[in-house]
Design a protein around this motif. Structure first.
Motif, PDB file in Angstrom:
ATOM      1  N   VAL B  38       0.873  -1.170   0.000  1.00 56.50           N
ATOM      2  CA  VAL B  38       0.000   0.000   0.000  1.00 56.50           C
ATOM      3  C   VAL B  38       0.912   1.223   0.000  1.00 56.50           C
ATOM      4  O   VAL B  38       1.654   1.441   0.948  1.00 56.50           O
ATOM      5  CB  VAL B  38      -0.917   0.028   1.236  1.00 56.50           C
ATOM      6  N   GLY B  39       0.860   1.974  -1.074  1.00 52.01           N
ATOM      7  CA  GLY B  39       1.701   3.170  -1.153  1.00 52.01           C
ATOM      8  C   GLY B  39       0.906   4.385  -0.748  1.00 52.01           C
ATOM      9  O   GLY B  39       0.998   4.861   0.369  1.00 52.01           O
ATOM     10  N   CYS B  40       0.069   4.872  -1.654  1.00 48.85           N
ATOM     11  CA  CYS B  40      -0.637   6.131  -1.408  1.00 48.85           C
ATOM     12  C   CYS B  40      -1.987   5.928  -0.742  1.00 48.85           C
ATOM     13  O   CYS B  40      -2.485   6.806  -0.079  1.00 48.85           O
ATOM     14  CB  CYS B  40      -0.822   6.881  -2.730  1.00 48.85           C
ATOM     15  N   GLY B  46      -0.126   2.954  -7.697  1.00 46.99           N
ATOM     16  CA  GLY B  46       0.037   1.669  -8.385  1.00 46.99           C
ATOM     17  C   GLY B  46       0.833   0.618  -7.630  1.00 46.99           C
ATOM     18  O   GLY B  46       1.051  -0.473  -8.151  1.00 46.99           O
ATOM     19  N   CYS B  47       1.261   0.900  -6.405  1.00 46.72           N
ATOM     20  CA  CYS B  47       2.019  -0.105  -5.642  1.00 46.72           C
ATOM     21  C   CYS B  47       1.174  -1.323  -5.315  1.00 46.72           C
ATOM     22  O   CYS B  47       1.696  -2.412  -5.082  1.00 46.72           O
ATOM     23  CB  CYS B  47       2.521   0.498  -4.332  1.00 46.72           C
ATOM     24  N   SER B  56      -4.883  -5.766 -14.482  1.00 45.84           N
ATOM     25  CA  SER B  56      -4.329  -5.108 -13.301  1.00 45.84           C
ATOM     26  C   SER B  56      -5.375  -4.214 -12.644  1.00 45.84           C
ATOM     27  O   SER B  56      -6.101  -3.475 -13.313  1.00 45.84           O
ATOM     28  CB  SER B  56      -3.090  -4.287 -13.684  1.00 45.84           C
ATOM     29  N   VAL B  57      -5.418  -4.325 -11.335  1.00 47.91           N
ATOM     30  CA  VAL B  57      -6.452  -3.655 -10.550  1.00 47.91           C
ATOM     31  C   VAL B  57      -5.791  -3.092  -9.303  1.00 47.91           C
ATOM     32  O   VAL B  57      -4.873  -3.699  -8.744  1.00 47.91           O
ATOM     33  CB  VAL B  57      -7.535  -4.705 -10.182  1.00 47.91           C
ATOM     34  N   LYS B  58      -6.260  -1.916  -8.860  1.00 52.83           N
ATOM     35  CA  LYS B  58      -5.738  -1.335  -7.624  1.00 52.83           C
ATOM     36  C   LYS B  58      -6.429  -2.011  -6.444  1.00 52.83           C
ATOM     37  O   LYS B  58      -7.611  -1.769  -6.198  1.00 52.83           O
ATOM     38  CB  LYS B  58      -5.978   0.170  -7.614  1.00 52.83           C
ATOM     39  N   SER B  59      -5.681  -2.835  -5.728  1.00 50.12           N
ATOM     40  CA  SER B  59      -6.318  -3.611  -4.660  1.00 50.12           C
ATOM     41  C   SER B  59      -6.654  -2.739  -3.457  1.00 50.12           C
ATOM     42  O   SER B  59      -7.385  -3.169  -2.570  1.00 50.12           O
ATOM     43  CB  SER B  59      -5.434  -4.787  -4.245  1.00 50.12           C
ATOM     44  N   CYS B  60      -6.162  -1.488  -3.437  1.00 49.70           N
ATOM     45  CA  CYS B  60      -6.540  -0.573  -2.355  1.00 49.70           C
ATOM     46  C   CYS B  60      -7.836   0.143  -2.686  1.00 49.70           C
ATOM     47  O   CYS B  60      -8.360   0.883  -1.869  1.00 49.70           O
ATOM     48  CB  CYS B  60      -5.434   0.457  -2.090  1.00 49.70           C
ATOM     49  N   THR B  61      -8.332  -0.036  -3.911  1.00 54.74           N
ATOM     50  CA  THR B  61      -9.559   0.651  -4.325  1.00 54.74           C
ATOM     51  C   THR B  61     -10.574  -0.379  -4.814  1.00 54.74           C
ATOM     52  O   THR B  61     -11.402  -0.105  -5.673  1.00 54.74           O
ATOM     53  CB  THR B  61      -9.229   1.706  -5.411  1.00 54.74           C
ATOM     54  N   THR B  62     -10.461  -1.589  -4.279  1.00 57.31           N
ATOM     55  CA  THR B  62     -11.368  -2.672  -4.630  1.00 57.31           C
ATOM     56  C   THR B  62     -11.751  -3.369  -3.335  1.00 57.31           C
ATOM     57  O   THR B  62     -10.876  -3.638  -2.505  1.00 57.31           O
ATOM     58  CB  THR B  62     -10.648  -3.657  -5.578  1.00 57.31           C
ATOM     59  N   LEU B  63     -13.029  -3.622  -3.169  1.00 58.42           N
ATOM     60  CA  LEU B  63     -13.462  -4.336  -1.971  1.00 58.42           C
ATOM     61  C   LEU B  63     -13.195  -5.821  -2.158  1.00 58.42           C
ATOM     62  O   LEU B  63     -13.346  -6.363  -3.262  1.00 58.42           O
ATOM     63  CB  LEU B  63     -14.954  -4.116  -1.731  1.00 58.42           C
ATOM     64  N   ALA B  64     -12.844  -6.479  -1.076  1.00 67.02           N
ATOM     65  CA  ALA B  64     -12.633  -7.931  -1.155  1.00 67.02           C
ATOM     66  C   ALA B  64     -13.881  -8.601  -1.712  1.00 67.02           C
ATOM     67  O   ALA B  64     -13.798  -9.501  -2.556  1.00 67.02           O
ATOM     68  CB  ALA B  64     -12.287  -8.468   0.234  1.00 67.02           C
ATOM     69  N   LEU B  65     -15.058  -8.142  -1.273  1.00 69.21           N
ATOM     70  CA  LEU B  65     -16.296  -8.810  -1.701  1.00 69.21           C
ATOM     71  C   LEU B  65     -16.591  -8.599  -3.184  1.00 69.21           C
ATOM     72  O   LEU B  65     -17.311  -9.389  -3.785  1.00 69.21           O
ATOM     73  CB  LEU B  65     -17.477  -8.320  -0.849  1.00 69.21           C
TER      74      LEU B  65
END
Lengths: 266, 159
Positions: B38-40, B46-47, B56-65
């Motif tokens: 987690v960068g920003c 994009g980290c 490619s997906v930003k996993s900090c802007t995607t809910l697990a569900l």
């Protein structure tokens, strides 16, 4: 983020029913505006209704000489679509410059339109083409849809289903992007139809608007020179740390000229 | 609490999560896959990129569900049988990293690019990587590494 529930309705009708039951519910499609908003605790929904996967919102087809694009189609899918590139290439080009690749892999066209961010790209294409917005209740003309800052004609609980874009003879979108976010400081979509030209401006004002004086000039003479002397008045334009209203007014003419050049070359 | 199920790096996983649990939190805190950084935390750097169903997906802007039933690949899932993925190897050989913080996202992003465009120009690589920030390298060696990996992958495919 405040806590919320997550549900994945299996149809548009179910999503609409759940929205009616709970005024605090919010729709989630790609989440690339909503999730950052939730992280800042600027919204506190009770439940997110994930409609991003619904087949009813994921279509992309030719219809009536134009293109019908489902609300949950992602920017990257529009950018990569052979059908879009063949029929209205300006839409593919616009979609290919939203955010960055990973944003385009998740963010949806409908989400961007329904959110009506003043600096978003899609509203320029919708108004520039004179598209028709189809909801779960009715059809809305592009000119009646965007009402102001983050404000649209969508009623409480109404869901944007798809957008129909008529096919212009030529069209192009020119954007002066914010170098960090890639949102439009000013973006201009120009579309030439058989009988008229439409010019829509995003980023410059609280909501997308048509530059009617440019439209008239370009309908008579579809060349960049025809609008070189036309300035959108700076009165009412946005002024912030990125650009003053005066600079935005200047940029509208520059971007419009570039869009006409690109459209002529297309 | 709701359950989420997905396939991560070829392995079926499940876990209880909150509605607001981010994909990156699920990966790092539940599954211990701390290679995804987690960068920003604001969808810009994009980290945190991972592949979800191949893109490619930003996993900090995607809910697990939101990833229920999805196929997720993190940086830990790229190497196979102890062999680095060609993109990883190219980053190593061309010194495409210094501190390494952005590297997992860079590598995942490059894998996504090369799956769509096996023979990108330097300009296309630079443009594609505009959503991946590196504060050490000045990007030159990263771009070199991606171009080298592209060449190797094309060769592998031709062989």
């Amino acid at each position: 983020m405040y806590a919320f529930d997550y549900r994945r309705p299996s149809s548009l009708a179910e999503a609409a029913a759940l929205l009616r039951q709970d005024p605090e519910a919010k729709l989630l499609a790609g989440g690339h505006t909503l999730i950052p908003t939730l992280k800042q605790r600027l919204a506190r929904p009770s439940v997110l209704l994930d409609i991003g996967h619904l087949a009813e919102l994921r279509g992309l087809r030719e219809e009536n000489g134009g293109l019908a694009i489902g609300a949950a189609v992602r920017h990257g899918e529009v950018a990569a679509s052979d059908l879009v590139r063949r029929t209205i290439p300006a839409l593919a080009a616009l979609a290919s410059h939203i955010g960055d690749p990973a944003v385009r892999n998740r963010g949806t066209m409908g989400g961007s339109i329904a959110n009506a961010d003043p600096a978003a790209d899609w509203p320029a294409a919708v108004v520039g083409c004179g598209a028709i917005l189809r909801t779960d209740r009715r059809e809305i003309a592009a000119d009646d849809f965007f009402r102001g800052l983050f404000e649209t004609a969508l009623e409480e609980g109404e869901i944007l289903r798809e957008v129909w874009f008529p096919r212009p003879e030529r069209a192009a979108y020119a954007k002066f992007p914010n170098p960090a976010s890639r949102y439009a400081i000013v973006g201009v979509f120009v579309a030439k139809f058989a009988d008229r030209v439409r010019v829509a401006v995003t980023g410059a004002a609280p909501a997308v608007f048509r530059a009617t004086e440019m439209e008239e000039a370009l309908t008579r003479d579809f060349r960049p020179e025809a609008i070189a002397g036309i300035r959108v008045p700076e009165d009412g334009l946005n002024s912030d740390l990125h650009a003053s209203a005066e600079y935005r007014s200047h940029l509208v003419t520059v971007m419009a000229r570039r869009a006409v050049e690109q459209a002529r070359a297309s | 609490m709701p359950q989420v199920r997905m396939v991560v790096n070829g392995r079926e996983v499940a876990g209880e999560v909150e509605g607001r649990t981010l994909l990156v939190e699920f990966l790092r805190e539940r599954l211990g896959l701390t290679g995804t950084h987690v960068g920003c935390d604001t969808s810009q750097c994009g980290c945190c990129l991972v592949l979800v169903d191949g893109v490619s997906v930003k996993s900090c802007t995607t809910l697990a569900l939101q990833c229920e039933g999805a196929n997720v690949t993190t940086i830990e899932g790229l190497a196979s049988d102890g062999e680095l993925h060609p993109v990883q190897r190219a980053f190593h050989e061309h010194h495409g990293l210094q501190c390494g913080f952005c590297t997992p996202g860079m590598v995942i992003s490059a894998v996504d690019l090369l799956s769509r465009n096996p023979d990108p120009t330097e300009a296309e690589v630079r443009s594609w990587l505009e959503g991946n920030f590196c504060r050490c390298t000045g990007y030159h060696n990263i771009v070199k590494a991606v171009l080298a990996a592209a060449a190797e992958l094309r060769q592998q495919k031709a062989a």
